[in-house]
Design an enzyme around this catalytic site. Structure first.
Site, PDB file in Angstrom:
ATOM      1  N   THR A  14       6.319  -6.766  -6.574  1.00 13.42           N
ATOM      2  CA  THR A  14       6.937  -6.734  -5.249  1.00 13.42           C
ATOM      3  C   THR A  14       6.792  -5.381  -4.562  1.00 13.42           C
ATOM      4  O   THR A  14       6.496  -4.365  -5.193  1.00 13.42           O
ATOM      5  CB  THR A  14       8.438  -7.077  -5.345  1.00 13.42           C
ATOM      6  OG1 THR A  14       9.105  -6.075  -6.102  1.00 13.42           O
ATOM      7  CG2 THR A  14       8.636  -8.437  -5.997  1.00 13.42           C
ATOM      8  N   ASP A  15       7.057  -5.406  -3.269  1.00 13.27           N
ATOM      9  CA  ASP A  15       7.102  -4.168  -2.505  1.00 13.27           C
ATOM     10  C   ASP A  15       8.542  -3.638  -2.523  1.00 13.27           C
ATOM     11  O   ASP A  15       9.410  -4.179  -3.213  1.00 13.27           O
ATOM     12  CB  ASP A  15       6.588  -4.376  -1.078  1.00 13.27           C
ATOM     13  CG  ASP A  15       7.396  -5.392  -0.280  1.00 13.27           C
ATOM     14  OD1 ASP A  15       8.537  -5.729  -0.670  1.00 13.27           O
ATOM     15  OD2 ASP A  15       6.876  -5.856   0.761  1.00 13.27           O
ATOM     16  N   PHE A  16       8.808  -2.625  -1.754  1.00 12.98           N
ATOM     17  CA  PHE A  16      10.128  -1.998  -1.731  1.00 12.98           C
ATOM     18  C   PHE A  16      11.234  -2.980  -1.354  1.00 12.98           C
ATOM     19  O   PHE A  16      12.362  -2.869  -1.816  1.00 12.98           O
ATOM     20  CB  PHE A  16      10.102  -0.809  -0.761  1.00 12.98           C
ATOM     21  CG  PHE A  16      11.379  -0.026  -0.733  1.00 12.98           C
ATOM     22  CD1 PHE A  16      11.763   0.738  -1.819  1.00 12.98           C
ATOM     23  CD2 PHE A  16      12.194  -0.054   0.385  1.00 12.98           C
ATOM     24  CE1 PHE A  16      12.948   1.456  -1.795  1.00 12.98           C
ATOM     25  CE2 PHE A  16      13.375   0.659   0.422  1.00 12.98           C
ATOM     26  CZ  PHE A  16      13.749   1.427  -0.674  1.00 12.98           C
ATOM     27  N   GLY A  17      10.901  -3.979  -0.540  1.00 15.70           N
ATOM     28  CA  GLY A  17      11.898  -4.950  -0.094  1.00 15.70           C
ATOM     29  C   GLY A  17      12.106  -6.109  -1.053  1.00 15.70           C
ATOM     30  O   GLY A  17      12.881  -7.022  -0.763  1.00 15.70           O
ATOM     31  N   VAL A  19       9.774  -8.289  -1.908  1.00 15.02           N
ATOM     32  CA  VAL A  19       8.875  -9.386  -1.529  1.00 15.02           C
ATOM     33  C   VAL A  19       7.537  -9.166  -2.245  1.00 15.02           C
ATOM     34  O   VAL A  19       7.063  -8.034  -2.355  1.00 15.02           O
ATOM     35  CB  VAL A  19       8.672  -9.420  -0.001  1.00 15.02           C
ATOM     36  CG1 VAL A  19       7.620 -10.433   0.400  1.00 15.02           C
ATOM     37  CG2 VAL A  19      10.000  -9.699   0.693  1.00 15.02           C
TER      38      VAL A  19
END
Length: 129
Positions: A14-17, A19
């Site tokens: 995932t990315d920082f969010g 997602v």
């Protein structure tokens, strides 16, 4: 034949969010293709060492429809669309609870170790039939 490969989204996907990072869908469908071939009885390692053949991705057309998130349980679906002389056209989807999140049309080419497109051997064709 529709092959299903389950996987879980890990934090590293995932990315920082939280997602799933867009490029990781390509990794997910690669795993799905590898397991599809394995379940068809094709040993890619033996194919390379004994026959000098490998599969290479020639083309991918992808659609990102909905986001997957950390800890989601996903299923990669792989289906052979067409079988050519040296190529395979596949349709792949990543789903969560039956909902399609990502689709890809993938073209694989059978190649020699020298990088030349090579006709699929009859034994491989039989496995895909």
């Amino acid at each position: 034949m529709d092959h299903a490969f389950p996987l879980r989204v890990y934090y590293e996907d995932t990315d920082f969010g939280g997602v799933v990072y867009y490029a990781n869908y390509l990794k997910f469908i690669e795993r799905g293709r590898s397991e599809w071939l394995r379940d068809l009885g094709l040993d890619q390692k033996a194919l390379k060492s004994e026959a000098g053949l490998v599969f290479a991705v020639r083309r991918v057309v992808a659609d990102y429809l909905r986001p997957a998130q950390f800890d989601d349980a996903l299923v990669v679906h792989t289906r052979l669309a067409t079988l050519g002389g040296a190529r395979l056209d596949l349709q792949q989807e990543v789903r969560r609870d039956g909902v399609v999140l990502f689709t890809a049309d993938v073209t694989l080419v059978c190649m020699s170790l020298q990088g030349k497109a090579t006709r699929l051997p009859d034994a491989l064709r039989a496995a895909f039939a």
